[in-house]
Design a protein around this motif. Structure first.
Motif, PDB file in Angstrom:
ATOM      1  N   ALA A   1      -2.660  16.268 -20.983  1.00 42.33           N
ATOM      2  CA  ALA A   1      -1.728  15.667 -21.825  1.00 42.33           C
ATOM      3  C   ALA A   1      -0.785  16.193 -22.627  1.00 42.33           C
ATOM      4  CB  ALA A   1      -2.479  14.876 -22.990  1.00 42.33           C
TER       5      ALA A   1
ATOM      6  N   GLY B   1      -2.822  10.233 -28.435  1.00 37.12           N
ATOM      7  CA  GLY B   1      -2.683   9.605 -27.267  1.00 37.12           C
ATOM      8  C   GLY B   1      -1.887   8.289 -26.958  1.00 37.12           C
TER       9      GLY B   1
ATOM     10  N   GLY C   1      -0.466  11.150 -19.392  1.00 34.89           N
ATOM     11  CA  GLY C   1      -0.753  12.066 -20.324  1.00 34.89           C
ATOM     12  C   GLY C   1      -1.597  11.321 -21.587  1.00 34.89           C
ATOM     13  N   GLY C   2      -0.970  10.167 -22.069  1.00 28.94           N
ATOM     14  CA  GLY C   2      -1.524   9.722 -23.279  1.00 28.94           C
ATOM     15  C   GLY C   2      -2.929   9.165 -22.913  1.00 28.94           C
TER      16      GLY C   2
ATOM     17  N   CYS D   1      -4.927  10.199 -20.674  1.00 28.53           N
ATOM     18  CA  CYS D   1      -5.872  11.549 -20.956  1.00 28.53           C
ATOM     19  C   CYS D   1      -6.195  11.775 -22.350  1.00 28.53           C
ATOM     20  CB  CYS D   1      -5.260  12.492 -20.198  1.00 28.53           C
ATOM     21  SG  CYS D   1      -5.184  12.411 -18.190  1.00 28.53           S
ATOM     22  N   MET D   2      -5.400  11.896 -23.100  1.00 31.22           N
ATOM     23  CA  MET D   2      -5.963  12.183 -24.604  1.00 31.22           C
ATOM     24  C   MET D   2      -6.691  11.176 -25.218  1.00 31.22           C
ATOM     25  SD  MET D   2      -3.244  13.498 -27.640  1.00 31.22           S
ATOM     26  CE  MET D   2      -2.631  14.964 -26.712  1.00 31.22           C
TER      27      MET D   2
END
Length: 446
Positions: free
Chosen positions: A259, A332, A419-420, A422-423
C-alpha cells in the motif's frame, strides 16, 4: 540477570537526543518519496516504468539492512559505541546522494543515484531501530519508537513542503527547462543534504550507548563474527530462527508496504490525472500537481507527528495490536477514497487517515517486535525484519506497472485503491499477532 534491569530510565530530553537523527533521515526519505517519480518523469520516464525504476530502493534495503544490523551487533568502540558509527557513515554518503539526485541529466543517472541514496539512508536508519532496543527497557520502548515517529513526521512535513515554499513564497521557478529538474526541487535537495548530516550528527555526538553487559563474551562473539563463513551462516540462518511474533508481523508488513509503495509511486500521477486532468510531465499543470502532492505528504506526515504521542496512550488503554489494526483500517479506507476526489480542495482529508496509519506503522510493529527479540541480536533481527518491508516493494515494482497499464487503463488512481485494499487486509492480519510484552503485562495485572 535481566538485562532490562541494567538500563536506566531516560529523561524526555535523552529520548529527544537519541531520536533527533531521524529528523534528518526522514527529511531525506520524504524528498525521495515525494519527488523521485517526478524527477524520473521530468527526465522522460514513462509512468508504466516508474515501479521498475523504484526497484533500486527496496533491493538495496534487502541487501544492506541485515548486513548492517549484523555488523552493528558485533561492533563496540569506547568513544563511538555500537550503532553511532553507522549513523554517521551513512549520513555522509546520503548527503552526497541528495546533492547529486537533482543534478541527474538522464533517467539512468537518477536511478543510479537513487540506489546510492537508499543504500546510504539504510546504513543510517536501520541501527536507529536497534538503538531503542539497546538503550530502553520494555516500559519505555513504545515511547522511544513514538519519539522517532514524531521526528519522522516533523522532518517529512518540512521536506515535503520545500518545493512549494520555494515556488510560492520565494518565487523560484517550478518549471523544467529543456527537460532539466526544476529549481524548486534542486534547492530542496540541497537543503535536505545539509539537514540530514546535521541532524544525524546531533544524535551521534549527544547520545551515548550502553556497553555490552558481558564484555568478554562479546569479544569472543566479535572474533567469531570476523570469520566470513560464520557471519554468512548466521545472517542466512537467522531466517529459520525468527521468533513467532516476527513471522506474524511479516505478513502484516507485506501488505502494509504494498500500500505504501503504491502511495509513494503513484500519488503524483494519480492526482495529475484525476484532479488536474493531465499526464504530460512537461506541463505546468503536472508540476503544480507535483507540488500539491508535496503538500499532501506534508499533511499526512504532520498528522503522524501529532499522532505519535497519542498512540502509546491508546495502546495502553487497549493493546498495541488492536491500536495498530484500527490505524491500518483507517489508512486503507483513506487511501482508497482518493478515487472519488476530483476537487483539489478535498485532497487533504484522506491524508489525515493516512497519517494516523503511518504513525502506527512506524511505531507499533517495532515496539511489538522489540519485546520478542534476543538483546544480543537486536540489530540483526531489526535488519532482517526489513525484508518484509522491501520484498513487498519489489513485488509492487514488478507488478503494479502491469496492473496500472493493463488492468486499470493507465489510471493510477485505481492503483491507489488496490493499495488501500492491501492495507485493510494488513489490519485484519494484525489481530492474529502475538504481543509478548502486552501478554506479560496482562498476566501481571491479573
Amino acid at each position: 540477570m535481566n538485562i532490562n534491569s541494567l538500563k536506566p530510565r531516560l529523561s524526555f530530553w535523552q529520548l529527544w537526543n537519541m531520536s533527533f537523527g531521524f529528523f534528518g533521515i526522514q527529511f531525506g526519505f520524504a524528498l525521495q518519496n515525494a519527488n523521485t517519480s517526478r524527477i524520473f518523469a521530468t527526465l522522460g520516464a514513462s509512468p508504466d516504468d516508474l515501479p521498475l525504476f523504484w526497484l533500486a530502493a527496496p533491493v538495496t534495503g534487502l541487501l544492506v539492512q541485515p548486513v548492517i544490523g549484523y555488523l552493528s551487533d558485533n561492533t563496540w568502540h569506547p568513544t563511538w559505541g555500537r550503532r553511532r558509527p553507522f549513523f554517521f557513515l551513512g549520513a555522509i554518503f546520503a548527503a552526497l546522494a541528495l546533492f547529486l539526485m537533482p543534478n541527474s541529466a538522464a533517467v539512468w543517472m537518477a536511478v543510479a543515484v537513487l540506489w546510492m541514496m537508499d543504500a546510504a539512508i539504510n546504513v543510517s536508519m536501520e541501527p536507529f531501530r536497534a538503538f531503542v532496543g539497546d538503550k530502553l527497557d520494555a516500559s519505555q520502548q513504545t515511547a522511544g519508537y513514538a519519539m522517532q515517529t514524531f521526528f519522522i513526521g516533523c522532518g517529512a512535513v518540512i521536506a515535503s513542503l520545500l518545493p512549494t515554499i520555494f515556488s510560492e513564497w520565494l518565487g523560484v521557478s517550478n518549471v523544467p527547462v529543456d527537460g532539466s529538474i526544476p529549481d524548486t526541487v534542486r534547492y530542496s535537495f540541497y537543503i535536505g543534504a545539509l539537514v540530514f548530516l546535521a541532524a544525524v550528527s546531533w544524535t551521534v555526538f549527544t547520545a551515548d550507548e550502553l556497553p555490552p553487559p558481558d564484555m568478554e563474551r562479546f569479544r569472543a562473539q566479535k572474533k567469531e563474527a570476523r570469520n566470513f563463513g560464520v557471519a554468512l551462516r548466521e545472517i542466512v540462518g537467522g531466517f529459520a530462527q525468527m521468533p513467532k511474533t516476527m513471522v506474524q508481523l511479516a505478513f502484516v508488513q507485506f501488505f502494509t508496504w504494498i500500500a505504501l509503495f503504491a502511495l509513494w509511486i503513484y500519488t503524483g500521477t494519480a492526482i495529475a490525472d484525476n484532479v488536474y486532468g493531465t499526464t504530460d510531465a512537461q506541463s505546468a499543470a503536472y508540476q503544480e500537481a507535483g507540488n500539491m502532492v508535496g503538500i499532501m505528504f506534508a499533511v499526512y506526515n504532520g498528522v503522524s507527528a501529532l499522532a505519535a504521542f497519542i498512540l502509546p496512550i491508546l495502546a495502553r488503554a487497549t493493546s498495541r495490536k488492536a491500536c495498530h489494526a484500527v490505524c491500518l483500517g483507517l489508512g486503507g479506507l483513506s487511501l482508497a477514497s482518493l478515487f472519488f476526489i476530483t476537487d483539489k480542495g478535498l485532497l487533504m482529508l484522506p491524508m489525515i487517515g493516512v497519517g494516523i496509519a503511518w504513525a502506527s506503522i512506524l511505531t507499533m510493529p517495532y515496539a511489538i517486535l522489540a519485546g520478542a527479540l534476543p538483546a544480543n541480536r537486536m540489530g540483526y533481527y531489526m535488519g532482517l525484519f526489513n525484508f518484509f518491508v522491501v520484498i513487498p516493494q519489489i513485488v509492487s515494482g514488478l507488478l503494479l506497472g502491469f496492473f496500472t497499464k493493463h488492468l486499470f487503463g493507465g489510471h493510477a488512481v485505481q492503483t491507489l485503491v488496490l493499495g488501500g485494499a492491501c492495507m485493510l487486509l494488513a489490519a485484519v492480519l494484525t489481530l492474529a499477532v502475538t504481543d509478548k510484552a502486552n501478554a506479560a503485562a496482562s498476566a501481571v495485572r491479573h
